[in-house]
Design a protein around this motif. Structure first.
Motif, short mmCIF file in Angstrom:
data_model
loop_
_atom_site.label_atom_id
_atom_site.label_comp_id
_atom_site.label_asym_id
_atom_site.label_seq_id
_atom_site.Cartn_x
_atom_site.Cartn_y
_atom_site.Cartn_z
N VAL A 1 0.82 -1.22 0.00
CA VAL A 1 0.00 0.00 0.00
C VAL A 1 0.85 1.27 0.00
O VAL A 1 0.70 2.11 -0.89
CB VAL A 1 -0.99 0.00 1.19
CG1 VAL A 1 -1.77 1.32 1.24
CG2 VAL A 1 -1.94 -1.18 1.07
N PRO A 2 1.77 1.46 0.96
CA PRO A 2 2.53 2.72 0.97
C PRO A 2 3.54 2.87 -0.16
O PRO A 2 4.05 3.98 -0.38
CB PRO A 2 3.24 2.69 2.34
CG PRO A 2 3.28 1.26 2.72
CD PRO A 2 2.05 0.64 2.16
N ILE A 3 3.83 1.82 -0.89
CA ILE A 3 4.77 1.97 -2.00
C ILE A 3 4.06 2.27 -3.32
O ILE A 3 4.70 2.59 -4.33
CB ILE A 3 5.67 0.72 -2.17
CG1 ILE A 3 6.94 1.08 -2.94
CG2 ILE A 3 4.91 -0.41 -2.83
CD1 ILE A 3 7.93 -0.04 -3.05
N THR A 4 2.74 2.20 -3.31
CA THR A 4 1.99 2.44 -4.55
C THR A 4 0.96 3.57 -4.43
O THR A 4 0.88 4.44 -5.30
CB THR A 4 1.26 1.16 -4.99
OG1 THR A 4 0.41 0.71 -3.92
CG2 THR A 4 2.25 0.06 -5.35
N VAL A 5 0.19 3.56 -3.36
CA VAL A 5 -0.95 4.49 -3.24
C VAL A 5 -0.55 5.96 -3.18
O VAL A 5 -1.25 6.81 -3.75
CB VAL A 5 -1.81 4.10 -2.02
CG1 VAL A 5 -2.93 5.12 -1.80
CG2 VAL A 5 -2.39 2.71 -2.21
N PRO A 6 0.55 6.35 -2.49
CA PRO A 6 0.88 7.78 -2.41
C PRO A 6 1.02 8.48 -3.76
O PRO A 6 0.71 9.67 -3.86
CB PRO A 6 2.22 7.79 -1.65
CG PRO A 6 2.13 6.60 -0.76
CD PRO A 6 1.45 5.56 -1.61
N TYR A 7 1.45 7.77 -4.79
CA TYR A 7 1.56 8.40 -6.11
C TYR A 7 0.18 8.85 -6.60
O TYR A 7 0.03 9.95 -7.14
CB TYR A 7 2.17 7.43 -7.11
CG TYR A 7 3.59 7.01 -6.78
CD1 TYR A 7 4.65 7.91 -6.89
CD2 TYR A 7 3.87 5.72 -6.33
CE1 TYR A 7 5.95 7.54 -6.58
CE2 TYR A 7 5.17 5.34 -6.03
CZ TYR A 7 6.20 6.25 -6.15
OH TYR A 7 7.48 5.87 -5.83
N ALA A 8 -0.81 7.99 -6.40
CA ALA A 8 -2.18 8.33 -6.83
C ALA A 8 -2.72 9.50 -6.02
O ALA A 8 -3.37 10.40 -6.57
CB ALA A 8 -3.09 7.11 -6.68
N GLY A 9 -2.45 9.50 -4.72
CA GLY A 9 -2.90 10.60 -3.88
C GLY A 9 -2.27 11.92 -4.28
O GLY A 9 -2.94 12.96 -4.30
N GLY A 10 -0.99 11.89 -4.65
CA GLY A 10 -0.30 13.10 -5.05
C GLY A 10 -0.80 13.67 -6.35
O GLY A 10 -1.06 14.88 -6.47
N VAL A 11 -0.97 12.81 -7.36
CA VAL A 11 -1.44 13.28 -8.67
C VAL A 11 -2.87 13.79 -8.57
O VAL A 11 -3.22 14.81 -9.18
CB VAL A 11 -1.33 12.14 -9.71
CG1 VAL A 11 -1.97 12.57 -11.02
CG2 VAL A 11 0.14 11.78 -9.94
N THR A 12 -3.71 13.11 -7.80
CA THR A 12 -5.09 13.57 -7.61
C THR A 12 -5.10 14.94 -6.95
O THR A 12 -5.89 15.82 -7.31
CB THR A 12 -5.88 12.58 -6.75
OG1 THR A 12 -5.84 11.29 -7.36
CG2 THR A 12 -7.34 13.02 -6.62
#
Length: 266
Positions: free
Chosen positions: A167-178
């Motif tokens: 989760v923490p190695i993938t999800v933060p990218y989506a949160g940042g771009v959103t």
């Protein structure tokens, strides 16, 4: 905050791959530089974790070296954990973009307080990593530490928490771009623009009307059209944007319109 204070001028103090990726999407960081930032961020997080384990090596026996990574506490659902990491990174990047775009100061303190506030608000839920490097690299260091101590391969830092590490190695990218998209289309587009800033978006012809005393004429004044000598290199273009004009002296006239008295292009 310390990272921003120390390295802000040298590299922009980007210690988070999710931040760098978002800045690349936003066009504020060249894509060609992204791999360099990623390598430095993951290596930096690994060194930080190693220093922590060395400093507390006499007291980590009860909790294990995986203490340097993040794990869920209150949250048991993978869906909830994903939302938690998404929300935390979304809030973080919203603050960072606001500080960067609106020039809030002191930047280091404001970003540092934002990280602290988000960590206090949602930290117990799933660790509030918000940073792929901050979670993944310490897990690798903890795995090596455990394996060397036990003289056998130990994957506990990756298997504890039900493979939460994905989760923490993938999800933060989506949160940042959103966060970037929301800020761009729902915040920045509604900014109150200064009337003088709007002049930067005006396009002027390559010829300028001059008065008899040689200065550019203002609206309503009589004058003769002349080719602007500073625009010879732009003769093939139909217009030029005021954003490229570096020295503009403005004066208010009785009709309330802004008149450009001097416009120099270097």
């Amino acid at each position: 905050m310390m990272g921003i204070l120390v390295t802000g001028k040298a590299s922009g103090a980007q210690t988070n791959p999710a931040v760098s990726f978002t800045m690349a999407v936003a066009g504020k960081l060249p894509w060609i530089q992204l791999p360099t930032y990623f390598v430095a961020q993951f290596l930096g997080a690994a060194l930080g974790a190693a220093f922590i384990l060395l400093n507390f090596r006499e007291n980590i026996g009860d909790v294990g070296p995986e203490m340097v990574a993040s794990f869920p506490d209150l949250s048991d659902s993978i869906v909830h954990q994903i939302f938690d990491q998404f929300l935390a990174t979304f809030l973080l990047l919203s603050c960072i973009q606001s500080v960067d775009d609106q020039g809030h100061t002191p930047a280091g303190l404001l970003v540092g307080l934002s990280v602290a506030a988000i960590g206090l608000a949602v930290g117990r839920n799933a660790g509030a990593s918000m940073n792929p490097a901050l979670d993944f690299s310490p897990r690798v260091v903890a795995t090596l530490w455990d394996s060397l101590e036990k003289w056998e391969q130990d994957w506990d830092p990756f298997t504890k928490g039900g493979y939460f590490w994905i989760v923490p190695i993938t999800v933060p990218y989506a949160g940042g771009v959103t966060s970037y998209l929301v800020y761009k289309y729902f915040i920045k587009r509604f900014e109150n623009q200064d009337p003088e800033d709007e002049l930067a978006n005006l396009e002027l012809p390559l010829t300028t009307r001059y008065t008899h005393d040689g200065r550019p004429s203002c609206p309503g004044e009589a004058g003769t059209w002349h080719q602007n000598p500073d625009l010879d290199d732009l003769a093939s273009q139909a217009h030029y944007n005021m954003a490229f004009v570096t020295d503009i002296e403005k004066s208010k006239h009785f009709d309330g319109k802004l008149c450009h008295k001097i416009a120099t292009i270097y």
